[in-house]
Design an enzyme around this catalytic site. Structure first.
Site, short mmCIF file in Angstrom:
data_model
loop_
_atom_site.label_atom_id
_atom_site.label_comp_id
_atom_site.label_asym_id
_atom_site.label_seq_id
_atom_site.Cartn_x
_atom_site.Cartn_y
_atom_site.Cartn_z
N GLN A 78 0.90 -1.36 -0.01
CA GLN A 78 -0.05 0.06 -0.08
C GLN A 78 1.08 1.18 -0.10
OE1 GLN A 78 -3.78 -0.13 0.37
NE2 GLN A 78 -3.54 1.68 -0.44
N PHE A 79 1.42 1.62 -1.14
CA PHE A 79 2.07 2.71 -1.29
C PHE A 79 1.50 4.18 -0.81
CE2 PHE A 79 0.26 3.17 -5.29
CZ PHE A 79 0.07 4.74 -5.44
N THR A 80 0.18 4.02 -0.86
CA THR A 80 -0.34 5.56 -0.57
C THR A 80 -0.30 5.66 0.96
OG1 THR A 80 -2.56 4.33 -0.23
CG2 THR A 80 -1.91 5.32 -2.42
#
Length: 148
Positions: A78-80
Site C-alpha cells: 500500500q504505497f499510499t
C-alpha cells in the site's frame, strides 16, 4: 515502513473479480514502504506484528498473539500510506519507495511472517486490488518504523 494492522474475522483480496488471497481470523495488513527503508525495518515489523497481543483471552482481555489463536495474515502492499497531504488537495507519494526497492522489502516482510510460522496470503504488488474485510472489534494498530 508503515503497517496498518487490522484484527479481522475474515479478509480477502481480489484482482479483476478473482479472489487471490483469503483468510479467516487474523490480521489484514496494509504495508507501505518508504524510500529509505531497509531489512532492519522489515525485521522490526515482523517481530512486533508476530508477537502483537491483541486477541482476547478467556477473561476477555487483549492478551493473545496471532499464533495463540491459530490466526493468519493477509498482506497487502500500500504505497499510499506515504501520501503527503500538507499542500493542496492532490497527495504526493514522493517518499514512497520505487518498485525496485519496495518489491524486495515487501517480499522479505512476507517471508519473515512465514518464517515466524504464521500462515500468509497476499495480494499482488502494484495491481488494482479490491480488499474486503470483516473487522473484529474493530482493532486497528498503526506501526511506523521511523518511530521505533
Amino acid at each position: 515502513m508503515r503497517a496498518v494492522v487490522q484484527r479481522v474475522k475474515k479478509a480477502s483480496v481480489a484482482i479483476d473479480d478473482t479472489v487471490v488471497g483469503a483468510i479467516d481470523q487474523g490480521f489484514m495488513i496494509l504495508l507501505g514502504i518508504h524510500e529509505e527503508d531497509s531489512q532492519s525495518d522489515v525485521d522490526y515489523l515482523v517481530k512486533k506484528i508476530s508477537k502483537l497481543r491483541v486477541f482476547e483471552d478467556d477473561n476477555g482481555k487483549m492478551n493473545q498473539s496471532i499464533e495463540a489463536v491459530s490466526g493468519s495474515i493477509l498482506s497487502i502492499s500500500q504505497f499510499t500510506l506515504y501520501a503527503q497531504t500538507k499542500k493542496g488537495n492532490r497527495p504526493s507519494f514522493i517518499e514512497a519507495a520505487r518498485p525496485e526497492v519496495a518489491i524486495p522489502l515487501y517480499n522479505a516482510f512476507n517471508e519473515g511472517i512465514q518464517a515466524a510460522g504464521i500462515p500468509l496470503q497476499t495480494g499482488e504488488f502494484g495491481a488494482e486490488m479490491q480488499v474486503s474485510i470483516t473487522n473484529d472489534g474493530p482493532v486497528t494498530i498503526l506501526f511506523d518504523t521511523r518511530e521505533k
